[in-house]
Design an enzyme around this catalytic site. Structure first.
Site, mmCIF file in Angstrom:
data_model
loop_
_atom_site.group_PDB
_atom_site.id
_atom_site.type_symbol
_atom_site.label_atom_id
_atom_site.label_comp_id
_atom_site.label_asym_id
_atom_site.label_seq_id
_atom_site.Cartn_x
_atom_site.Cartn_y
_atom_site.Cartn_z
ATOM 1 N N ASP A 148 22.270 -7.768 -0.386
ATOM 2 C CA ASP A 148 22.603 -7.059 -1.573
ATOM 3 C C ASP A 148 21.901 -6.888 -2.853
ATOM 4 O O ASP A 148 22.302 -6.637 -4.133
ATOM 5 C CB ASP A 148 24.439 -7.302 -2.041
ATOM 6 C CG ASP A 148 24.193 -8.905 -2.366
ATOM 7 O OD1 ASP A 148 23.925 -9.605 -1.964
ATOM 8 O OD2 ASP A 148 25.332 -9.642 -2.727
ATOM 9 N N ASP A 177 23.263 -15.846 -1.083
ATOM 10 C CA ASP A 177 24.292 -15.687 -1.358
ATOM 11 C C ASP A 177 24.664 -17.376 -0.644
ATOM 12 O O ASP A 177 23.676 -18.627 -0.304
ATOM 13 C CB ASP A 177 25.309 -14.805 -0.944
ATOM 14 C CG ASP A 177 24.266 -14.833 -0.156
ATOM 15 O OD1 ASP A 177 23.799 -15.241 1.453
ATOM 16 O OD2 ASP A 177 24.090 -13.469 0.519
ATOM 17 N N ASP A 185 27.169 -27.946 -9.686
ATOM 18 C CA ASP A 185 27.068 -27.932 -11.402
ATOM 19 C C ASP A 185 28.518 -28.105 -11.932
ATOM 20 O O ASP A 185 29.317 -27.607 -11.877
ATOM 21 C CB ASP A 185 26.219 -26.539 -11.882
ATOM 22 C CG ASP A 185 25.404 -26.882 -11.877
ATOM 23 O OD1 ASP A 185 25.761 -27.255 -13.785
ATOM 24 O OD2 ASP A 185 24.033 -26.623 -12.017
ATOM 25 N N ASP A 237 26.214 -30.114 -16.953
ATOM 26 C CA ASP A 237 25.766 -29.146 -17.691
ATOM 27 C C ASP A 237 26.313 -29.357 -19.218
ATOM 28 O O ASP A 237 26.950 -29.589 -19.735
ATOM 29 C CB ASP A 237 26.426 -27.852 -17.156
ATOM 30 C CG ASP A 237 25.453 -27.008 -18.151
ATOM 31 O OD1 ASP A 237 24.281 -26.214 -18.150
ATOM 32 O OD2 ASP A 237 25.844 -26.191 -18.961
ATOM 33 N N GLU A 297 22.773 -33.763 -17.673
ATOM 34 C CA GLU A 297 22.112 -32.604 -18.150
ATOM 35 C C GLU A 297 21.950 -33.079 -20.240
ATOM 36 O O GLU A 297 22.985 -33.064 -20.725
ATOM 37 C CB GLU A 297 21.551 -31.622 -18.187
ATOM 38 C CG GLU A 297 20.524 -30.619 -18.332
ATOM 39 C CD GLU A 297 20.787 -29.190 -19.098
ATOM 40 O OE1 GLU A 297 20.429 -28.551 -18.755
ATOM 41 O OE2 GLU A 297 22.060 -28.854 -19.133
ATOM 42 N N HIS A 345 15.983 -23.673 -13.594
ATOM 43 C CA HIS A 345 15.645 -22.561 -13.711
ATOM 44 C C HIS A 345 16.294 -22.359 -15.035
ATOM 45 O O HIS A 345 15.957 -21.132 -15.025
ATOM 46 C CB HIS A 345 17.618 -22.203 -13.365
ATOM 47 C CG HIS A 345 18.380 -23.215 -13.929
ATOM 48 N ND1 HIS A 345 18.716 -24.090 -13.525
ATOM 49 C CD2 HIS A 345 19.287 -22.345 -14.716
ATOM 50 C CE1 HIS A 345 19.805 -25.001 -14.613
ATOM 51 N NE2 HIS A 345 19.957 -23.778 -14.607
ATOM 52 N N ASP A 346 15.465 -23.006 -15.558
ATOM 53 C CA ASP A 346 15.168 -22.775 -16.797
ATOM 54 C C ASP A 346 13.942 -23.567 -17.245
ATOM 55 O O ASP A 346 13.718 -22.594 -18.691
ATOM 56 C CB ASP A 346 16.099 -24.154 -17.671
ATOM 57 C CG ASP A 346 17.794 -24.092 -17.553
ATOM 58 O OD1 ASP A 346 18.014 -23.080 -17.650
ATOM 59 O OD2 ASP A 346 18.365 -24.919 -18.345
HETATM 60 O O1 TEU Z 1 20.493 -25.630 -19.992
HETATM 61 C C1 TEU Z 1 20.840 -25.864 -22.001
HETATM 62 C C2 TEU Z 1 19.749 -26.160 -22.403
HETATM 63 O O2 TEU Z 1 19.115 -26.813 -23.149
HETATM 64 C C3 TEU Z 1 19.003 -25.357 -22.186
HETATM 65 O O3 TEU Z 1 17.602 -25.653 -20.753
HETATM 66 C C4 TEU Z 1 18.425 -24.049 -22.402
HETATM 67 O O4 TEU Z 1 18.420 -23.536 -21.034
HETATM 68 C C5 TEU Z 1 18.047 -23.065 -23.155
HETATM 69 O O5 TEU Z 1 16.590 -22.801 -22.844
HETATM 70 C C6 TEU Z 1 18.309 -23.818 -24.266
HETATM 71 O O6 TEU Z 1 17.475 -23.223 -25.556
HETATM 72 C C7 TEU Z 1 22.255 -25.488 -19.428
HETATM 73 C C8 TEU Z 1 21.662 -24.498 -18.003
HETATM 74 O O7 TEU Z 1 21.027 -24.888 -17.629
HETATM 75 C C9 TEU Z 1 21.168 -23.106 -18.592
HETATM 76 O O8 TEU Z 1 20.775 -22.367 -17.467
HETATM 77 C C10 TEU Z 1 22.860 -22.558 -19.303
HETATM 78 O O9 TEU Z 1 22.399 -21.493 -19.921
HETATM 79 C C11 TEU Z 1 23.196 -23.231 -20.356
HETATM 80 O O10 TEU Z 1 23.121 -24.886 -20.489
HETATM 81 C C12 TEU Z 1 24.548 -23.190 -20.821
HETATM 82 O O11 TEU Z 1 25.294 -23.239 -19.689
#
Ligand code: TEU
Length: 560
Positions: free
Chosen positions: A25, A29, A98, A206, A264, A336-337
């Site tokens: 899709d 997954d 998470d 998180d 985190e 992922h950020d």
């Molecule tokens: O991220 C927290 C965070 O402070 C940053 O890395 C965020 O991605 C953002 O760039 C701040 O401007 C965590 C998660 O890893 C992120 O994917 C989420 O979007 C965020 O918390 C909210 O849950």
């Protein structure tokens, strides 16, 4: 004292929607993960961290959870989750989830109740406030505080039905939970115990240093040219943060062994981290801090600053020294950020991509702390060549672009330059498995386009090539498992003022390691005495003493 197994462990992060799509899709997954577990076992990692797979409207790709005790149908169901967990455990690895509990989704039943009336029993589970005195509620500037949210716009949303605002540090679909309310905390702890009873091995928590807000809520400092204030003084490492985490430890983790808890914590200081992770304090095992990935940021959020190596070394050196006796840190370049590190701090041109990816891995992994590998990092995956804002899917990129161009009047081209370098979607393009369509991620068009370099950079090719980034990462991970000096050795930064070479030693008993990385495309002679005749442990290129070829990494060992 519990067993500190995680000091010699390596964690692999999976972003499920971009890992592998088994049902065709366009979205990754759980079945896709199950199908690729041998890739992770071969890499040699000890722990898998799954980004959120809970039921969610996917406003922030699952960091907005509407049911903490169910799997989103996009990813599968609980039975498939159990199968995945068994596959992980059967291969001798652990699985952590998470835990997103600073906020829930606005579609969570808790928030639905909370917003239904001012006297609902769950009203106080979230942060409801009237508008500013003397202003018409719902009009610009009437928000209870002047804080901006992470994804653009104010940190407050006006709710017509009850005529009040609710707080959201992230998107309006991510209302902040009120941790002051003991019922909220009990509900979260019960949910966590449910996952542990099911068999998971811990949590990555998180933004867990944002759960305690400073009361009363107050305005933040407003910078010229910015629409909203930085409210972080009102919610980073708030007054009850330690109390809440210790309570969580006692009610969720006490008496359970072999778990891993990672906090985190954007903006956490070294001194705070010592408190959060000090063994006797019973809060979390390790922090996940941001200083080193913010090393290329300056005062202006809409400018890209080139990396200054001495700044990066200053940051790592400070953290290594601060946590030398007490406390523990995570070591990561990517998640992922964050943009892909080989594009950010390395050189992703065909000539130097593999060498610089390996050098960056070497320098990172051999610090004191627990290394994290983010999916695709073990292949040296790169940033995506974004052409326009329509190529992005991330709520952060889209929201910040809107605020910067529409409200703050910045040039779209300038804003795009920064998003191209830093945008989170760089990390979220599909995992590159082979050279078939979409990199083998999916048989259909993926939710986010695959990087066009997948024919050259993919897992199949790298597994077949003993010289690949993949096989180099295997060696790095194995080195942490086999060499106690990597785990427990004292850290000493060398050449702190050198802008081109990163060098340090790790020393445990009679064993000492020297790690050197060349952060440039030039050949440099490293001037470090006393290592003649030392044993070569690892290098990404043919070693020639301390003559460092472009992007070379060298690890030496001497014993006495
Ligand atoms: O991220 C927290 C965070 O402070 C940053 O890395 C965020 O991605 C953002 O760039 C701040 O401007 C965590 C998660 O890893 C992120 O994917 C989420 O979007 C965020 O918390 C909210 O849950």
């Amino acid at each position: 004292m519990t067993d500190l197994w995680w000091k010699s462990a390596v964690v692999y992060q999976i972003y499920p929607r971009s890992f592998a799509d088994a049902d065709g899709d366009g979205m990754g997954d759980l079945r896709g993960i199950i199908d690729h577990l041998d890739h992770l076992a071969e890499l040699g990692v000890d722990v898998i961290w799954l980004s959120p797979i809970h039921r969610s409207p996917q406003d922030d790709n699952g960091y907005d959870i509407s049911d903490y005790q169910d799997i989103d149908p996009l990813f599968g169901d609980l039975a498939t989750f159990d199968e995945l967990m068994k596959g992980v455990h059967d291969r001798g690895m652990k699985l952590i989830m998470d835990l997103v509990v600073n906020h829930s989704s606005d579609e969570h039943a808790w928030f639905q109740e909370s917003r239904s009336s001012r006297d609902n029993p769950k009203r106080d589970w979230y942060w409801w406030r009237p508008g500013r005195e003397g202003m018409e509620p719902g009009t610009p500037g009437a928000e209870p505080t002047n804080w901006g949210s992470a994804f653009g716009g104010p940190a407050w949303e006006f709710d017509q039905k009850t005529g009040e605002y609710y707080m959201h540090l992230f998107s309006p679909k991510q209302p902040d939970l009120n941790w002051e309310n003991p019922e909220v905390r009990q509900a979260v702890y019960a949910m966590m115990r449910w996952w542990l009873d099911r068999g998971v091995d811990g949590f990555r928590m998180d933004v867990i240093n944002m759960i305690s807000k400073v009361l009363p809520l107050a305005d933040g400092r407003l910078t010229a040219g910015q629409a909203y204030a930085d409210g972080s003084a009102g919610y980073i490492n708030g007054p009850r943060n330690h109390e809440f985490l210790h309570e969580m430890y006692e009610q969720v983790f006490a008496g359970r062994d072999g778990l891993l808890t990672v906090g985190e914590m954007p903006g956490v200081t070294v001194d705070e981290a010592i408190l959060f992770t000090g063994q006797e304090r019973q809060e979390v095992d390790m922090v996940f801090q941001f200083d080193h990935v913010w090393a290329d940021r300056g005062g202006d959020p809409w400018r890209v600053f080139p990396l200054q190596l001495t700044v990066l070394k200053g940051i790592f050196g400070r953290w290594q020294a601060g946590l030398a006796e007490e406390g523990w840190n995570s070591l990561y370049w990517n998640n992922h950020d964050q943009p892909r590190v080989v594009s950010r701090y390395g050189d992703d041109s065909p000539e130097f991509r593999a060498a610089s990816a390996k050098m960056l891995g070497t320098v990172l992994h051999l610090h004191r702390g627990t290394p994290y590998v983010y999916q695709g990092e073990e292949l040296g995956m790169t940033n995506y060549p974004f052409q326009s804002i329509t190529d992005f899917r991330d709520i952060e990129a889209l929201g910040q672009f809107r605020q910067a161009t529409e409200i703050e009047g910045r040039e779209p081209a300038d804003v795009l330059t920064v998003l191209r370098a830093r945008g989170r979607d760089n990390a979220r393009t599909p995992m590159q498995w082979d050279d078939s369509a979409n990199g083998g991620f999916s048989t259909t068009t993926p939710w986010l386009a695959a990087n066009p370099n997948y024919p050259q950079i993919n897992a199949k090719a790298e597994r077949a090539d003993p010289d690949s980034v993949f096989h180099y990462y295997r060696q790095l991970i194995a080195l942490r498992h086999s060499e106690p000096a990597v785990v427990d050795g004292d850290f000493t930064m060398l050449l702190p003022n050198d802008e081109r070479l990163y060098a340090y030693t790790r020393k445990l008993g009679g064993t000492e390691l020297l790690v050197i990385g060349n952060f440039t495309g030039e050949t440099i002679e490293a001037e470090i005495d006393g290592w003649d005749g030392a044993e070569l442990v690892l290098s990404n290129l043919p070693a020639n003493g301390l003559t460092m070829a472009p992007w070379q990494a060298v690890v030496l060992r001497r014993t006495r």
